[in-house]
Design an enzyme around this catalytic site. Structure first.
Site, mmCIF file in Angstrom:
data_model
loop_
_atom_site.group_PDB
_atom_site.id
_atom_site.type_symbol
_atom_site.label_atom_id
_atom_site.label_comp_id
_atom_site.label_asym_id
_atom_site.label_seq_id
_atom_site.Cartn_x
_atom_site.Cartn_y
_atom_site.Cartn_z
ATOM 1 N N THR A 106 0.906 -1.345 0.039
ATOM 2 C CA THR A 106 -0.223 -0.210 0.065
ATOM 3 C C THR A 106 0.870 0.967 -0.040
ATOM 4 O OG1 THR A 106 -0.440 -0.096 2.485
ATOM 5 C CG2 THR A 106 -1.787 -1.069 0.788
ATOM 6 N N LYS A 107 1.909 1.387 -0.185
ATOM 7 C CA LYS A 107 2.789 2.488 -0.126
ATOM 8 C C LYS A 107 3.349 3.087 -1.347
ATOM 9 C CE LYS A 107 2.925 2.306 4.709
ATOM 10 N NZ LYS A 107 2.094 0.906 4.946
ATOM 11 N N ASN A 108 4.233 3.815 -1.719
ATOM 12 C CA ASN A 108 4.299 4.518 -2.513
ATOM 13 C C ASN A 108 5.499 3.175 -3.297
ATOM 14 O OD1 ASN A 108 3.134 6.779 -1.191
ATOM 15 N ND2 ASN A 108 4.743 7.921 -2.281
#
Length: 383
Positions: free
Chosen positions: A186-188
């Site tokens: 879910t992170k960049n």
């Protein structure tokens, strides 16, 4: 139309690098792609030492061991954060002291920290919520005055910066004594699961390697610094497979593209809502203070009530849009019931009840984003 909240991005080289890692004959920790990631991150952001871990949770647990947290030590952190921030220190016997969030941002209220410091305080753990920097000058000054450690929870903060009073632009994670990052899907920048410990204080470097290698001095052995290795400290298996690092390296190579795309999406949301939702409907939009940059980790709305949020989420879902709420205040959790001795943390509870995260991922198209914007505007017109 069905729009997911998140869709993991593939740069195109992930499978190629994974195959290359397999062909190298070493797919356990600290293989060729782990080294490539370490070199990239240290060169790009100027970290003293980057150490990949299996998760941000593991990086935080390493940090707690490194600062030698013992039963009875107090650790100050925001209540509005993920449970990993707290668990890392609870596992060492620490007493958690929760601070409230700010009225204009879910991050820790820096003005409230000093009142929470006691003779038992060991560390401050600021969380850079949504990749937006806490006031690190203030926090580091408190740490210096009271002889405390600072561990940056930079799980969401890759490629985000703090603009200090000295005029320097400093990467988040490079300021505290230690820092923890996440590469969760879910992170960049992602590797499925994965994290990183950043060691900024030189005195922790040697021990960090030992703790990460199950309490052994194995890393020093492979560098030829000792003729054999053994058990010399506490530790665990915090190293990720080199296959995970191979995936991560492909992502890092695309860092600039990923960030540019996410910022473009973030700005389209903001241009659509700024001056409309916040002025007519008592909605709070993301705030970026003058000391922070925006890495476009998330775009969120803060509704006026929990009832409004429930209706908004249901309305979006009925139209095929998956928006989500975020953290639940840790001081109100079942596990922490009866342990919170502090004041009412009203802002933390407000974000718990009212914050909505909108879909934001690299491949979110303009047509999809316009569909989201249209339905949010329609919801508030009907309201």
């Amino acid at each position: 139309m069905k729009i997911l909240f998140n869709k993991p991005y593939k740069s195109g080289n992930e499978l190629k690098y994974i195959a290359d890692s397999i062909e190298s004959g070493k797919i356990s920790g600290d293989g060729i792609y782990t080294k490539k990631c370490h070199d990239f991150l240290e060169n790009k952001f100027g970290y003293n030492k980057a150490l990949l871990t299996t998760s941000c949770t593991d990086a935080l647990e390493m940090a707690a061991i490194l600062i030698d947290v013992k039963p009875g030590d107090e650790v100050i952190m925001p209540s509005y954060t993920f449970v990993s921030t707290a668990n890392a220190f609870v596992l060492r016997g620490a007493k958690l002291v929760f601070a409230d969030s700010k009225k204009d941002h879910p991050g820790i209220d820096e003005e409230a920290i000093e009142t929470l410091i006691t003779s038992k305080t060991k560390a401050i753990v600021p969380v850079h919520y949504a990749g937006v920097a806490c006031d690190m000058d203030k926090i580091m000054e408190l740490a210096k005055n009271y002889d405390l450690f600072v561990i940056e929870d930079a799980a969401q903060a890759i490629d985000s910066y703090y603009l200090g009073k000295d005029g320097l632009k400093k990467p988040l994670g490079s300021i505290g004594h230690l820092a923890a990052f996440s590469f969760h899907e879910t992170k960049n920048i992602i590797s499925g699961e994965g994290g990183m410990l950043v060691v900024n204080d030189e005195k922790f470097l040697k021990r960090a390697e030992i703790i990460r290698e199950k309490g052994t001095n194995r890393s020093a052995f492979f560098r030829g610094e000792i003729d054999k290795y053994g058990w010399v400290d506490v530790g665990s298996s915090f190293l990720p497979s080199d296959i995970i690092a191979a995936y991560l390296y492909a992502q890092l190579e695309s860092l600039e593209f990923i960030q540019d795309r996410r910022k473009s999406i973030w700005n389209r949301y903001d241009n659509a809502f700024r001056g409309v939702l916040d002025s007519k409907h008592d909605i709070t939009l993301p705030f970026i203070p003058s000391h922070a940059t925006n890495n476009a980790h998330m775009y969120y709305l803060v509704c006026s009530s929990i009832d409004e949020r429930k209706k908004l989420l249901a309305y979006l879902k009925s139209n095929g849009i998956l928006a989500v709420f975020h953290y639940l205040s840790l001081h109100e959790s079942k596990f922490f019931n009866g342990k919170h001795e502090g004041l009412n943390l009203k802002e933390s509870d407000r974000y718990t009840n009212c914050l909505v995260r909108l879909p934001l991922f690299v491949e979110l198209g303009e047509q999809e984003q316009d569909f989201i914007i249209k339905h949010i505007n329609e919801f508030y017109k009907k309201k």
